[in-house]
Each structure stands twice: as C-alpha cells, then as structure tokens.
Design a protein around this motif. Sequence first.
Motif, PDB file in Angstrom:
ATOM      1  N   HIS A   8     -58.230  20.358   4.990  1.00 16.66           N
ATOM      2  CA  HIS A   8     -56.811  19.937   4.423  1.00 16.66           C
ATOM      3  C   HIS A   8     -55.868  19.708   5.611  1.00 16.66           C
ATOM      4  O   HIS A   8     -54.388  19.435   6.123  1.00 16.66           O
ATOM      5  CB  HIS A   8     -56.859  20.709   3.350  1.00 16.66           C
ATOM      6  N   TRP A   9     -56.244  21.107   6.781  1.00 14.57           N
ATOM      7  CA  TRP A   9     -55.206  21.702   7.420  1.00 14.57           C
ATOM      8  C   TRP A   9     -55.516  20.063   9.298  1.00 14.57           C
ATOM      9  O   TRP A   9     -54.929  19.916   9.140  1.00 14.57           O
ATOM     10  CB  TRP A   9     -55.411  22.991   8.433  1.00 14.57           C
ATOM     11  N   TYR A  10     -56.764  20.351   9.136  1.00 14.18           N
ATOM     12  CA  TYR A  10     -56.877  19.123  10.306  1.00 14.18           C
ATOM     13  C   TYR A  10     -56.321  17.525   9.822  1.00 14.18           C
ATOM     14  O   TYR A  10     -55.822  16.997  10.633  1.00 14.18           O
ATOM     15  CB  TYR A  10     -57.735  19.343  10.984  1.00 14.18           C
ATOM     16  N   GLU A  11     -56.500  17.293   8.800  1.00 13.18           N
ATOM     17  CA  GLU A  11     -56.004  16.117   8.199  1.00 13.18           C
ATOM     18  C   GLU A  11     -54.525  15.869   8.138  1.00 13.18           C
ATOM     19  O   GLU A  11     -54.608  15.242   7.874  1.00 13.18           O
ATOM     20  CB  GLU A  11     -56.448  15.524   6.649  1.00 13.18           C
ATOM     21  N   THR A  12     -54.212  17.202   7.168  1.00 14.79           N
ATOM     22  CA  THR A  12     -52.658  16.498   6.909  1.00 14.79           C
ATOM     23  C   THR A  12     -51.853  16.839   8.450  1.00 14.79           C
ATOM     24  O   THR A  12     -50.901  17.031   9.067  1.00 14.79           O
ATOM     25  CB  THR A  12     -52.473  17.771   5.963  1.00 14.79           C
ATOM     26  N   TYR A  13     -52.014  17.939   9.219  1.00 16.38           N
ATOM     27  CA  TYR A  13     -51.458  18.530  10.067  1.00 16.38           C
ATOM     28  C   TYR A  13     -51.636  17.740  11.597  1.00 16.38           C
ATOM     29  O   TYR A  13     -50.687  18.484  12.694  1.00 16.38           O
ATOM     30  CB  TYR A  13     -51.204  20.084  10.529  1.00 16.38           C
ATOM     31  N   LYS A  14     -52.824  17.809  12.220  1.00 15.39           N
ATOM     32  CA  LYS A  14     -53.091  16.880  13.311  1.00 15.39           C
ATOM     33  C   LYS A  14     -54.241  15.248  13.360  1.00 15.39           C
ATOM     34  O   LYS A  14     -54.997  15.088  13.660  1.00 15.39           O
ATOM     35  CB  LYS A  14     -54.668  18.425  13.762  1.00 15.39           C
ATOM     36  N   THR A  15     -52.176  14.877  12.826  1.00 18.71           N
ATOM     37  CA  THR A  15     -52.750  13.669  12.507  1.00 18.71           C
ATOM     38  C   THR A  15     -53.101  12.116  13.652  1.00 18.71           C
ATOM     39  O   THR A  15     -53.363  11.684  13.815  1.00 18.71           O
ATOM     40  CB  THR A  15     -52.078  12.660  11.417  1.00 18.71           C
ATOM     41  N   VAL A  27     -53.992  12.688  17.162  1.00 22.22           N
ATOM     42  CA  VAL A  27     -55.243  13.637  17.884  1.00 22.22           C
ATOM     43  C   VAL A  27     -56.349  12.425  18.437  1.00 22.22           C
ATOM     44  O   VAL A  27     -56.382  11.764  17.963  1.00 22.22           O
ATOM     45  CB  VAL A  27     -56.406  15.016  17.661  1.00 22.22           C
ATOM     46  N   THR A  28     -56.673  12.177  19.778  1.00 23.83           N
ATOM     47  CA  THR A  28     -57.569  11.865  19.904  1.00 23.83           C
ATOM     48  C   THR A  28     -58.526  12.125  19.244  1.00 23.83           C
ATOM     49  O   THR A  28     -59.599  13.628  18.420  1.00 23.83           O
ATOM     50  CB  THR A  28     -57.872  12.294  21.904  1.00 23.83           C
ATOM     51  N   ASP A  29     -59.798  11.096  19.478  1.00 24.64           N
ATOM     52  CA  ASP A  29     -61.128  11.028  18.111  1.00 24.64           C
ATOM     53  C   ASP A  29     -62.045  11.984  18.960  1.00 24.64           C
ATOM     54  O   ASP A  29     -62.725  12.219  18.093  1.00 24.64           O
ATOM     55  CB  ASP A  29     -61.679   9.857  19.236  1.00 24.64           C
ATOM     56  N   ILE A  30     -62.285  12.164  19.814  1.00 21.34           N
ATOM     57  CA  ILE A  30     -63.069  13.609  20.783  1.00 21.34           C
ATOM     58  C   ILE A  30     -62.252  14.829  20.267  1.00 21.34           C
ATOM     59  O   ILE A  30     -62.775  15.485  19.496  1.00 21.34           O
ATOM     60  CB  ILE A  30     -62.742  14.118  22.143  1.00 21.34           C
ATOM     61  N   THR A  31     -60.889  15.091  20.180  1.00 19.87           N
ATOM     62  CA  THR A  31     -61.182  16.336  19.197  1.00 19.87           C
ATOM     63  C   THR A  31     -61.163  16.635  17.789  1.00 19.87           C
ATOM     64  O   THR A  31     -61.237  16.796  16.908  1.00 19.87           O
ATOM     65  CB  THR A  31     -59.070  16.349  19.577  1.00 19.87           C
ATOM     66  N   LEU A  32     -60.539  15.420  17.376  1.00 16.16           N
ATOM     67  CA  LEU A  32     -60.889  14.999  15.670  1.00 16.16           C
ATOM     68  C   LEU A  32     -62.417  15.533  15.695  1.00 16.16           C
ATOM     69  O   LEU A  32     -62.840  16.010  14.689  1.00 16.16           O
ATOM     70  CB  LEU A  32     -61.066  13.821  15.080  1.00 16.16           C
ATOM     71  N   ASP A  33     -63.323  14.870  16.370  1.00 12.75           N
ATOM     72  CA  ASP A  33     -64.909  14.904  16.096  1.00 12.75           C
ATOM     73  C   ASP A  33     -65.087  16.800  16.350  1.00 12.75           C
ATOM     74  O   ASP A  33     -65.448  16.978  15.737  1.00 12.75           O
ATOM     75  CB  ASP A  33     -65.676  14.608  17.159  1.00 12.75           C
ATOM     76  N   GLN A  34     -64.144  17.486  16.908  1.00 12.23           N
ATOM     77  CA  GLN A  34     -64.150  18.406  17.243  1.00 12.23           C
ATOM     78  C   GLN A  34     -63.952  19.398  15.905  1.00 12.23           C
ATOM     79  O   GLN A  34     -64.996  20.179  16.002  1.00 12.23           O
ATOM     80  CB  GLN A  34     -64.135  18.878  18.468  1.00 12.23           C
ATOM     81  N   TYR A  35     -62.786  18.780  15.427  1.00  9.12           N
ATOM     82  CA  TYR A  35     -62.513  19.333  13.961  1.00  9.12           C
ATOM     83  C   TYR A  35     -63.353  18.509  12.695  1.00  9.12           C
ATOM     84  O   TYR A  35     -63.998  19.775  12.539  1.00  9.12           O
ATOM     85  CB  TYR A  35     -61.190  18.655  14.230  1.00  9.12           C
TER      86      TYR A  35
END
Length: 107
Positions: free
Chosen positions: A67-74, A76-84
């Motif tokens: 929930h945190w990364y889907e809500t607050y980390k909207t 970000v780069t594709d690489i960062t999203l893959d890391q999350y």
Amino acid sequence: MASITYQEKVKTYRVQVTTKGHKRVGKSGFRTKTEARKWLTENELKIMTGKSDLIDSSKLLSSYFEHWYETYKTNVTDITLDQYKTTYRIIKKHAKRLESNEHTREN
C-alpha cells in the motif's frame, strides 16, 4: 484538520489529514485538485474515526508495504518500482505473518 497542497516538483496534489491523536495521514499523486478533494471527502470521516486502512496498525507488513509504495511512490522510475516490487515479494515470502505494529528497527 485537512489540507491539500500542490507538490511542484512532481506536479501532483497531496492530501493530508491530522487525526485527534495528532497523527498525520494522507495520500499523494492526485493529478488535479478536484481528484484530491473527492478523495478527501470520501475518506476524511473514516480517517478521523480510525476506520481507515491507512492507519490500521495490525495490517500485515507485506500489505502495508505494498500500500505504501503504490500510494506514496507513484512518480518513480521503472527500475525503482521493480525494486519496490522485489522488496514486497521478499517481505511476503519471509515475513508472512508479521504485522506492521510488531515491526521495529531492532527486528
């Protein structure tokens, strides 16, 4: 008390609500102020009465992190999203039953 602010750096709006216990709860990533107001209208009462999933401390850590990364980390780069997403899968695999209120810096 609630506020809606524009985040110039990411070009989005952020909603923030302060509960009676002085805890700040919010969400960001709204493209328009109208979207932010709609979300605030729909969720402010839940937040103030403690019935929002945003402040549920007994939520599983894996669910909380997702929930945190889907809500607050909207924005970000594709690489960062893959890391999350990788971190989420690791938490889900190794901490299946760990609730977010059980997690401290020491464990």
